[in-house]
Design a protein around this motif. Structure first.
Motif, PDB file in Angstrom:
ATOM      1  N   VAL B 100       0.664  -1.251  -0.104  1.00 30.81           N
ATOM      2  CA  VAL B 100       0.021  -0.051   0.125  1.00 30.81           C
ATOM      3  C   VAL B 100       0.807   1.208   0.175  1.00 30.81           C
ATOM      4  O   VAL B 100       0.506   2.248  -0.496  1.00 30.81           O
ATOM      5  N   GLU B 101       1.839   1.200   0.625  1.00 30.04           N
ATOM      6  CA  GLU B 101       2.662   2.758   0.982  1.00 30.04           C
ATOM      7  C   GLU B 101       4.303   1.976   0.943  1.00 30.04           C
ATOM      8  O   GLU B 101       4.580   0.937   0.729  1.00 30.04           O
ATOM      9  N   GLN B 102       4.979   3.079   0.642  1.00 31.49           N
ATOM     10  CA  GLN B 102       6.418   2.995   1.027  1.00 31.49           C
ATOM     11  C   GLN B 102       6.711   3.024   2.423  1.00 31.49           C
ATOM     12  O   GLN B 102       6.316   3.797   3.098  1.00 31.49           O
ATOM     13  N   TYR B 103       7.848   2.346   2.812  1.00 33.58           N
ATOM     14  CA  TYR B 103       8.321   2.231   3.850  1.00 33.58           C
ATOM     15  C   TYR B 103       9.788   2.772   4.130  1.00 33.58           C
ATOM     16  O   TYR B 103      10.663   2.187   3.295  1.00 33.58           O
ATOM     17  N   PHE B 104      10.078   3.516   4.933  1.00 37.20           N
ATOM     18  CA  PHE B 104      11.314   4.371   5.141  1.00 37.20           C
ATOM     19  C   PHE B 104      12.174   3.686   6.180  1.00 37.20           C
ATOM     20  O   PHE B 104      11.751   3.347   7.267  1.00 37.20           O
ATOM     21  N   GLY B 105      13.480   3.682   5.740  1.00 40.22           N
ATOM     22  CA  GLY B 105      14.318   3.337   6.741  1.00 40.22           C
ATOM     23  C   GLY B 105      14.599   4.497   7.714  1.00 40.22           C
ATOM     24  O   GLY B 105      14.319   5.579   7.508  1.00 40.22           O
ATOM     25  N   PRO B 106      15.511   4.229   8.553  1.00 40.54           N
ATOM     26  CA  PRO B 106      15.722   5.309   9.610  1.00 40.54           C
ATOM     27  C   PRO B 106      16.986   6.227   9.371  1.00 40.54           C
ATOM     28  O   PRO B 106      17.185   7.164   9.969  1.00 40.54           O
ATOM     29  N   GLY B 107      17.570   5.979   7.999  1.00 43.48           N
ATOM     30  CA  GLY B 107      18.544   6.821   7.715  1.00 43.48           C
ATOM     31  C   GLY B 107      19.884   6.522   8.377  1.00 43.48           C
ATOM     32  O   GLY B 107      20.056   5.895   9.185  1.00 43.48           O
ATOM     33  N   THR B 108      20.827   6.994   7.486  1.00 43.13           N
ATOM     34  CA  THR B 108      22.342   6.816   7.586  1.00 43.13           C
ATOM     35  C   THR B 108      23.093   8.412   7.423  1.00 43.13           C
ATOM     36  O   THR B 108      22.861   8.652   6.361  1.00 43.13           O
ATOM     37  N   ARG B 109      23.636   8.465   8.618  1.00 45.15           N
ATOM     38  CA  ARG B 109      24.397   9.814   8.519  1.00 45.15           C
ATOM     39  C   ARG B 109      25.861   9.563   8.148  1.00 45.15           C
ATOM     40  O   ARG B 109      26.648   9.248   8.800  1.00 45.15           O
ATOM     41  N   LEU B 110      26.255  10.286   6.812  1.00 41.53           N
ATOM     42  CA  LEU B 110      27.529   9.988   6.297  1.00 41.53           C
ATOM     43  C   LEU B 110      28.294  11.515   6.651  1.00 41.53           C
ATOM     44  O   LEU B 110      27.905  12.326   6.234  1.00 41.53           O
ATOM     45  N   THR B 111      29.439  11.446   7.395  1.00 42.17           N
ATOM     46  CA  THR B 111      30.324  12.374   7.440  1.00 42.17           C
ATOM     47  C   THR B 111      31.628  12.161   6.640  1.00 42.17           C
ATOM     48  O   THR B 111      32.162  11.292   7.211  1.00 42.17           O
ATOM     49  N   VAL B 112      31.994  12.911   5.726  1.00 40.62           N
ATOM     50  CA  VAL B 112      33.200  12.848   5.107  1.00 40.62           C
ATOM     51  C   VAL B 112      34.311  14.046   5.698  1.00 40.62           C
ATOM     52  O   VAL B 112      33.869  15.038   5.485  1.00 40.62           O
ATOM     53  N   THR B 113      35.364  13.650   6.155  1.00 38.44           N
ATOM     54  CA  THR B 113      36.392  14.403   6.752  1.00 38.44           C
ATOM     55  C   THR B 113      37.478  14.746   5.792  1.00 38.44           C
ATOM     56  O   THR B 113      37.584  13.817   4.899  1.00 38.44           O
TER      57      THR B 113
END
Lengths: 109, 113
Positions: B100-113
């Motif tokens: 019925v719908e799309q389900y979203f993941g909790p996300g990944t925070r990427l930090t490039v130094t």
């Protein structure tokens, strides 16, 4: 190309007030429209999903309406609480999901 | 309800290295998954559509050679950021098509130094 616009971009209201967030989209050929909540630094929480054949959905203090022909949706929040402070995102689905830029809501204690 | 997971939830890497992010549908099969990117205080922008067993479809302006997507099974899609640079630092979110719908993941925070 589908475009989703949310107004206002930011909103501050005193606790206890009722409020309305607006969403408009340019192409009415959608499967559904969904409202999400996002807290800072966090993922998305789905609030309400309205199928294209539906007019509104309700969950607790939240009510979302959909007028597909005019390309508009509203999210009504009753008796606002400080915990409602977050960014609210509107998204429409055709062959993919397109998000608006969101409304940053701040409920003043 | 359906659950989508992402791994890792956050990652820090050095400029020039590659980073792989996994997106899994935990209790359903997803022939189509989507990858989004979100910059601070901005909305989610669709990067690409990942189709199981075929090449991903990239949105205009997204470099397919930089953001490699592999959807090798009905429950797993991966996004590899190659030769990462600080401007790739962002919040990456995946989603999967349910009935019925799309389900979203909790996300990944990427930090490039």
């Amino acid at each position: 190309k589908q475009e989703v616009t949310q107004i206002p971009a930011a909103l501050s209201v005193p606790e206890g007030e009722n409020l309305v967030l607006n969403c408009s989209f340019t192409d009415s050929a959608i499967y559904n429209l969904q409202w999400f909540r996002q807290d800072p630094g966090k993922g998305l929480t789905s609030l309400l999903l309205i199928q294209s054949s539906q007019r509104e959905q309700t969950s607790g203090r939240l009510n979302a309406s959909l007028d597909k022909s005019s390309g508009r949706s509203t999210l009504y929040i009753a008796a606002s609480q400080p915990g409602d402070s977050a960014t609210y995102l509107c998204a429409v689905r055709d062959d993919k999901i397109i998000f608006g830029k969101g409304t940053r809501l701040h409920i003043l204690p | 309800g359906a659950v989508v997971s992402q791994h890792p939830s956050w990652v820090i890497c050095k400029s020039g290295t590659s980073v792989k992010i996994e997106c899994r549908s935990l209790d359903f099969q997803a022939t189509t998954m989507f990858w989004y990117r979100q910059f601070p205080k901005q909305s989610l922008m669709l990067m690409a559509t990942s189709n199981e067993g075929s090449k991903a479809t990239y949105e205009q302006g997204v470099e397919k050679d930089k953001f490699l997507i592999n959807h090798a099974s009905l429950t797993l899609s991966t996004l590899t950021v190659t030769s990462a640079h600080p401007e790739d630092s962002s919040f990456y979110i995946c989603s999967a098509n349910g009935v019925v719908e799309q389900y979203f993941g909790p996300g990944t925070r990427l930090t490039v130094t």
